[in-house]
Structure formats: structure tokens, C-alpha cells
Design a protein around this motif. Structure first.
Motif, mmCIF file in Angstrom:
data_model
loop_
_atom_site.group_PDB
_atom_site.id
_atom_site.type_symbol
_atom_site.label_atom_id
_atom_site.label_comp_id
_atom_site.label_asym_id
_atom_site.label_seq_id
_atom_site.Cartn_x
_atom_site.Cartn_y
_atom_site.Cartn_z
ATOM 1 N N SER A 1 0.815 -1.222 0.000
ATOM 2 C CA SER A 1 0.000 0.000 0.000
ATOM 3 C C SER A 1 0.846 1.268 0.000
ATOM 4 N N THR A 2 2.147 1.144 0.198
ATOM 5 C CA THR A 2 3.004 2.320 0.343
ATOM 6 C C THR A 2 3.944 2.518 -0.841
ATOM 7 N N VAL A 3 4.465 1.453 -1.412
ATOM 8 C CA VAL A 3 5.463 1.535 -2.477
ATOM 9 C C VAL A 3 4.770 1.560 -3.836
ATOM 10 N N PRO A 4 5.073 2.553 -4.685
ATOM 11 C CA PRO A 4 4.480 2.587 -6.022
ATOM 12 C C PRO A 4 4.926 1.387 -6.855
ATOM 13 N N ASN A 5 3.981 0.742 -7.501
ATOM 14 C CA ASN A 5 4.254 -0.395 -8.391
ATOM 15 C C ASN A 5 5.203 -1.419 -7.755
ATOM 16 N N PRO A 6 4.844 -1.945 -6.590
ATOM 17 C CA PRO A 6 5.736 -2.920 -5.954
ATOM 18 C C PRO A 6 5.733 -4.239 -6.713
ATOM 19 N N PRO A 7 6.856 -4.974 -6.708
ATOM 20 C CA PRO A 7 6.845 -6.305 -7.323
ATOM 21 C C PRO A 7 5.890 -7.215 -6.561
ATOM 22 N N ALA A 8 5.289 -8.162 -7.283
ATOM 23 C CA ALA A 8 4.296 -9.041 -6.663
ATOM 24 C C ALA A 8 4.893 -9.840 -5.512
ATOM 25 N N ARG B 1 22.365 -7.656 -8.433
ATOM 26 C CA ARG B 1 22.270 -6.204 -8.635
ATOM 27 C C ARG B 1 20.807 -5.760 -8.666
ATOM 28 N N TRP B 2 19.976 -6.511 -9.389
ATOM 29 C CA TRP B 2 18.555 -6.165 -9.476
ATOM 30 C C TRP B 2 17.923 -6.221 -8.084
ATOM 31 N N ASN B 3 18.260 -7.248 -7.323
ATOM 32 C CA ASN B 3 17.686 -7.381 -5.981
ATOM 33 C C ASN B 3 18.105 -6.241 -5.072
ATOM 34 N N VAL B 4 19.371 -5.822 -5.137
ATOM 35 C CA VAL B 4 19.824 -4.684 -4.327
ATOM 36 C C VAL B 4 19.058 -3.432 -4.726
ATOM 37 N N GLN B 5 18.951 -3.172 -6.025
ATOM 38 C CA GLN B 5 18.268 -1.967 -6.498
ATOM 39 C C GLN B 5 16.807 -1.935 -6.058
ATOM 40 N N ASN B 6 16.119 -3.039 -6.184
ATOM 41 C CA ASN B 6 14.685 -3.038 -5.909
ATOM 42 C C ASN B 6 14.373 -3.181 -4.421
#
Length: 292
Positions: free
Chosen positions: A236-243, A266-271
Motif C-alpha cells: 500500500s506504500t510503495v508505487p508499483n511494488p513487485p508481486a 544487482r537487481w535485488n539490491v536496487q529493488n
């Protein structure tokens, strides 16, 4: 744990002989209870471990080990009920308010330790060593290495935990990969580093840090609180959160492997960092501990 066992063995077995189970029984019965008044389970486990070592190295036979172990109390811990695992933001605030110390710098260090436990969701030894080894340059280097937006530095700090040595951990052991926390705590970390005071396991026990330790819940529950709060509010807080945002929350805490979700590190750190960036204001509001 190995270090604890060695300390117990040095304390209670050094210079003593136990050629028979009866002689070992006398030694075991002489071990005093802990400061909490309970049997010293760690000492008993240390002796059992040492007996296993004697078997493994051919010093005694397995049949002899069974007889020796029979005189050592086997104290099992009870699983903690789910209701006992719950800690609230108010509980955390009260714990931080109850911190004691011999000097202002010690009090500051202990409060900072508790704040970082709450804001990062990391394990106690990870937070201690992050503080002890803190280098502000690592924050800038972490942002550059993972291509994180520079403007995020206004709200959060991201620290590469693979730059932090954990002396008592095996290399393969699960651990946090990054520590993310409010940017306001960077100056507190610099102050701590300049003070010369250092955290150890024995000066971060609840009974050591608090005026009224028996009134409060275990510090280990901070980690559970972080996980629950993030999971309850991320969608409910993060815009477009991953499922599977919960995977990334586990990643933030070092509960999941680097490639959790089948994605690269790298992707996991960024997201994971992106999730924290959008959650940090809600975390600060709920905890209300930055000024304590």
C-alpha cells in the motif's frame, strides 16, 4: 557459539581430571547457575561437545561417551509461543528510553545500536560490526556500485555489508548483504566511530544495557517487528511494488539468497533499496525513535 563453549570449558574443566563418569558428575554439579538463576545450559552443552570431540579424535570410545554424557543434565529449551514473539513500536521506544551507561557516549552508542536493529532488521552481530567498522565512504561507493539514484541519499543510507567482517561467522553462513537505514543516522555513526567506544556481544546484552531489563522483551524481536511491519505496509506504500515484494524484504534482512526470485544480485539490491526508500518515512513515523 564455539567461542562460548571454549570459554566455558576453560572456566570449568581447565586443570581438572574426570577419568570416570562419577568424577565428571562432581565437576558438573559444581557449575553455578547463571546470573538469571537458571542452570548453565551453555556449559553443559560445551562439555557434551567436548565429549563428541574426544570420540571423533579417538581419545574415548562411543560407549564411554554415552556413560559420560549420562551425568550431564540435558536441558531443552521450550519453543517460544507466537504470542511471545510479538513486539510493538511502543515496546521498542520504551526499551530505548530505558538504556543506561557510564558515560554519554556509551548511552549514545547503545541507543544507536537499538535504533539500527529496528531500522535495518539485521542480526545483532551484523549491526555491532557495522557500527564498529563504519566508514562513510562505503555509502558513496555502494550507491555507485549498484547504480542507485543519488537523490535517494537525502532520505536513506545504503551500506555494502559484504565490506563488513563478521569475526565469529563462517563464510557460508547466511548474512545481510546491504544495510539500509535513515540518512539521519549517518552522523550518529560518525559520532560513535569518533568516540573510540566499541560494541561487543557482552556489552550489548539486555541486562547490561537496560536499567530494568526484566520489564522488556528480547532485542531479537526487533528483527521480527521489521519484517512484519514491512510486509504489512509495502503493497500500500510503495508505487508499483513487485508481486513478490516479501522476497525482497527477506533479502534486506539477509534471510534469502542473493538471487532470490530468480533474479540477479544487482537487481535485488536496487529493488530492495527502492522498497526501503518509499517505506522509510512510514518506518520513522511508526517507530518514533530518531530523537530518543
Amino acid at each position: 557459539m564455539a567461542e562460548k563453549y571454549i570459554n566455558k570449558l576453560n572456566k570449568y574443566l581447565w586443570g581438572k581430571k574426570a577419568n570416570t563418569p562419577e568424577e565428571l558428575r562432581k565437576i558438573v554439579e559444581s557449575i553455578p547457575p547463571t546470573s538469571a538463576g537458571t542452570p548453565d545450559r551453555t556449559a553443559y552443552l560445551a562439555i557434551r561437545s567436548y565429549i563428541n570431540f574426544l570420540v571423533a579424535t579417538g581419545r574415548i570410545r562411543k560407549s564411554e561417551a554415552i556413560d559420560f554424557k549420562a551425568v550431564i543434565p540435558n536441558i531443552k529449551t521450550k519453543a517460544r509461543p507466537e504470542s511471545a514473539k510479538v513486539i510493538s513500536a511502543e515496546d521498542i521506544r520504551e526499551i530505548i528510553k530505558d538504556v543506561k551507561g557510564s558515560t554519554p557516549e556509551v548511552i549514545h552508542a547503545r541507543k544507536l545500536y537499538l535504533k539500527l536493529l529496528a531500522f535495518t532488521g539485521l542480526r545483532a552481530d551484523e549491526v555491532r560490526e557495522l557500527m564498529n567498522q563504519f566508514d562513510p565512504r562505503v555509502i558513496d561507493e555502494t550507491f555507485k556500485a549498484f547504480g542507485l539514484p543519488e537523490e535517494w541519499k537525502e532520505k536513506i543510507a545504503v551500506y555494502d555489508m559484504e565490506r563488513v567482517k563478521l569475526p565469529h561467522r563462517k563464510h557460508q553462513t547466511k548474512r545481510g548483504y546491504i544495510a539500509v537505514f535513515p540518512a539521519e543516522l549517518v552522523e550518529d555513526l560518525k559520532r560513535f566511530k569518533a568516540s573510540g567506544y566499541r560494541l561487543r556481544e557482552d556489552n550489548t546484552y539486555k541486562r547490561t544495557m537496560l536499567k530494568n531489563p526484566t520489564r522488556h522483551k528480547d532485542f531479537a524481536l526487533f528483527r521480527k517487528w521489521f519484517q512484519n511491519f514491512m510486509n504489512d505496509n509495502v503493497m500500500s506504500t510503495v508505487p508499483n511494488p513487485p508481486a513478490d515484494a516479501w522476497h525482497l524484504i527477506e533479502f534486506l534482512q539477509g534471510r534469502a539468497p542473493k538471487n532470490v526470485g530468480g533474479r540477479n544480485y544487482r537487481w535485488n539490491v536496487q529493488n530492495a533499496t527502492r522498497i526501503y526508500y518509499y517505506m522509510v518515512d512510514k518506518l520513522k513515523e511508526e517507530l518514533g525513535i530518531l530523537e530518543l
